[in-house]
Write an enzyme that holds these catalytic residues in place. Structure first.
Site, mmCIF file in Angstrom:
data_model
loop_
_atom_site.group_PDB
_atom_site.id
_atom_site.type_symbol
_atom_site.label_atom_id
_atom_site.label_comp_id
_atom_site.label_asym_id
_atom_site.label_seq_id
_atom_site.Cartn_x
_atom_site.Cartn_y
_atom_site.Cartn_z
ATOM 1 N N ASP A 162 -3.144 -3.547 5.041
ATOM 2 C CA ASP A 162 -2.838 -2.584 4.171
ATOM 3 C C ASP A 162 -3.696 -2.295 4.909
ATOM 4 O O ASP A 162 -4.731 -0.774 5.138
ATOM 5 C CB ASP A 162 -2.148 -2.858 3.284
ATOM 6 C CG ASP A 162 -1.783 -0.989 2.769
ATOM 7 O OD1 ASP A 162 -0.466 -1.012 3.307
ATOM 8 O OD2 ASP A 162 -2.570 -0.729 2.116
ATOM 9 N N ALA A 177 1.007 1.150 4.106
ATOM 10 C CA ALA A 177 0.993 0.988 5.187
ATOM 11 C C ALA A 177 1.748 -0.060 5.519
ATOM 12 O O ALA A 177 2.828 -0.411 6.538
ATOM 13 C CB ALA A 177 -0.736 0.470 6.273
ATOM 14 N N ASP A 178 1.881 -1.625 4.746
ATOM 15 C CA ASP A 178 2.665 -2.584 4.804
ATOM 16 C C ASP A 178 4.290 -2.527 4.291
ATOM 17 O O ASP A 178 5.046 -2.105 5.710
ATOM 18 C CB ASP A 178 2.593 -3.632 3.668
ATOM 19 C CG ASP A 178 0.969 -4.463 4.042
ATOM 20 O OD1 ASP A 178 1.035 -4.290 5.209
ATOM 21 O OD2 ASP A 178 0.336 -4.893 2.946
ATOM 22 N N SER A 179 4.815 -1.001 3.430
ATOM 23 C CA SER A 179 5.725 -1.067 3.103
ATOM 24 C C SER A 179 6.262 0.011 4.000
ATOM 25 O O SER A 179 7.763 0.092 4.422
ATOM 26 C CB SER A 179 5.226 0.214 1.881
ATOM 27 O OG SER A 179 5.357 -1.094 0.765
ATOM 28 N N GLY A 212 7.581 -1.761 6.867
ATOM 29 C CA GLY A 212 8.594 -2.545 6.821
ATOM 30 C C GLY A 212 10.025 -2.301 7.460
ATOM 31 O O GLY A 212 11.143 -1.807 7.408
#
Length: 408
Positions: free
Chosen positions: A153, A181-183, A186
């Site tokens: 991230d 970025a991660d969330s 997803g």
């Protein structure tokens, strides 16, 4: 209680929602971006099978999944079932392919070369099950010069431009306090899966869904990137002020900080009147939004003086009553105690199979007839291994042999 037929078995289980009931999802993900995608499917009723290696096979897996009662793991992996499977063995791979033959969706966030090396690339899965939807989450995409790089991230916050606009002017790059970025990746992946499922209703065929941290982070930059693409403006950090609207940002009342959002001429006029500063309306430096942005420092100083005359609670109440957006600045405990947060039922309560109480964050998307829910905590390591293997026709004696051989 809903009943589903999987393989040769009739299994009754509690379903989180009827919205995605009957969908079978194989979860090969770990860390955050992939589990975020799968969590949305699980919360809306899909039967999610989380596949992990047996303990000791991959030492990194313990770092990601060892603390099963940890808040992060529970929040990401509720409503899932767990199967241990050693994909480094031919028999483990064969069992996974048997599961995929009757599944609807596979989600993975390996490096692109890993699935090809394991023989789990999209073309192989399509040959096993033409209706399968493979969702691949990666750091930088499935091909291109950076495809083989590991994606984290913070690395992508920097490369995707977020750190360049975060912080105060002159402070230098600053990471956001959450895994943006991660969330977001997803969530974009989950949207892609749902679109592919809808299209499959029409064509009868699955497809390959890609989502990358880099592309998602740039998409989340939204108007900041669009400003550069269309107006040629290079965004810079604006601290707690909005980059293009004023007055909009953080201000201080007599007892603490609050946020104000007085964008647009109509709200600007309401603001000046409700705080008793009508003279600001006659100041030519503040006559329109562009001038208020240019002369923001002097305007903010005048508003700070006005807000210092009373408390956050006072200003938040009178401003909102007048149609001027304003709100307090909370820490996490204060946020959870807020009456609207409690009304929205942001916290969901469940418990593990051993009876330990768990609290997680509920789905922020509400459906009127088929809402999401949290019905089970994240599973113990391989908690439903026997159950899942029996559903694809593997008997008790074979399961014991697989366990002895280190396959499960």
């Amino acid at each position: 209680m809903h009943k589903y037929i999987y393989g040769r078995s009739l299994v009754a289980r509690i379903c989180a929602s009827p919205a995605l009931a009957g969908l079978k999802v194989i979860d090969l993900t770990r860390v955050r971006s992939g589990p975020t995608c799968v969590r949305m499917l699980a919360d809306f009723g899909a039967d999610v099978i989380r596949v992990e290696p047996p303990i000791g096979v991959d030492p990194n897996e313990v770092a990601f999944s060892g603390n099963r009662l940890g808040g992060d793991f529970q929040n990401l992996n509720r409503n899932k079932r767990a199967l241990t499977l050693n994909l480094k063995t031919p028999e483990g791979l064969e069992i996974l392919k048997r599961l995929i033959a009757s599944a609807d969706v596979v989600v993975e966030n390996w490096r692109p070369d890993v699935k090809r090396r394991l023989g789990l690339d999209y073309e192989t899965l399509k040959a096993i099950n033409p209706r399968i939807i493979l969702a691949s989450v990666s750091g930088f995409g499935q091909d291109g010069p950076y495809a083989g790089r590991p994606g984290f991230d913070q690395i992508v916050q920097g490369m995707g431009g977020l750190m360049s606009v975060t912080g105060h002017p002159g402070s230098g790059p600053l990471r956001a306090g959450i895994a943006v970025a991660d969330s977001s990746t997803g969530l974009y992946a989950a949207i892609g899966v749902l679109v592919a499922l809808r299209e499959r209703d029409l064509s009868g065929e699955g497809q390959w869904v890609h989502a990358s941290l880099l592309h998602s982070q740039i998409a989340m930059m939204d108007f900041q990137v669009a400003r550069y693409l269309n107006e040629g403006e290079i965004p810079t950090p604006a601290g707690n002020d909005h980059p293009t609207s004023s007055p909009m940002g953080l201000f201080h009342a007599s007892d603490g900080a609050m946020n104000l959002g007085a964008a647009g001429q109509g709200i600007w006029i309401k603001l000046c009147r409700v705080i008793g500063e009508e003279d600001l309306l006659d100041d030519p430096d503040f006559s329109n939004e562009k001038k208020r942005v240019t002369n923001r420092a002097r305007l903010n100083a005048a508003l700070e003086q006005a807000f210092a005359r009373n408390t956050v609670a006072h200003w938040v109440a009178v401003l909102n009553d007048a149609g001027v957006p304003a709100g307090p600045v909370y820490d996490v405990p204060q946020m959870l105690d807020d009456e609207q947060v409690q009304h929205l039922k942001v916290c969901a309560h469940t418990q593990t199979s051993k009876g330990e109480a768990v609290r997680v964050i509920s789905q922020p998307v509400t459906l009127s007839r088929t809402p999401a829910s949290v019905v089970t905590a994240a599973p113990e390591w391989g908690e439903q291994t026997d159950e899942i293997l029996q559903e694809i026709g593997i008997g008790h004696s074979d399961i014991e042999r697989l366990r002895t051989d280190g396959v499960v």
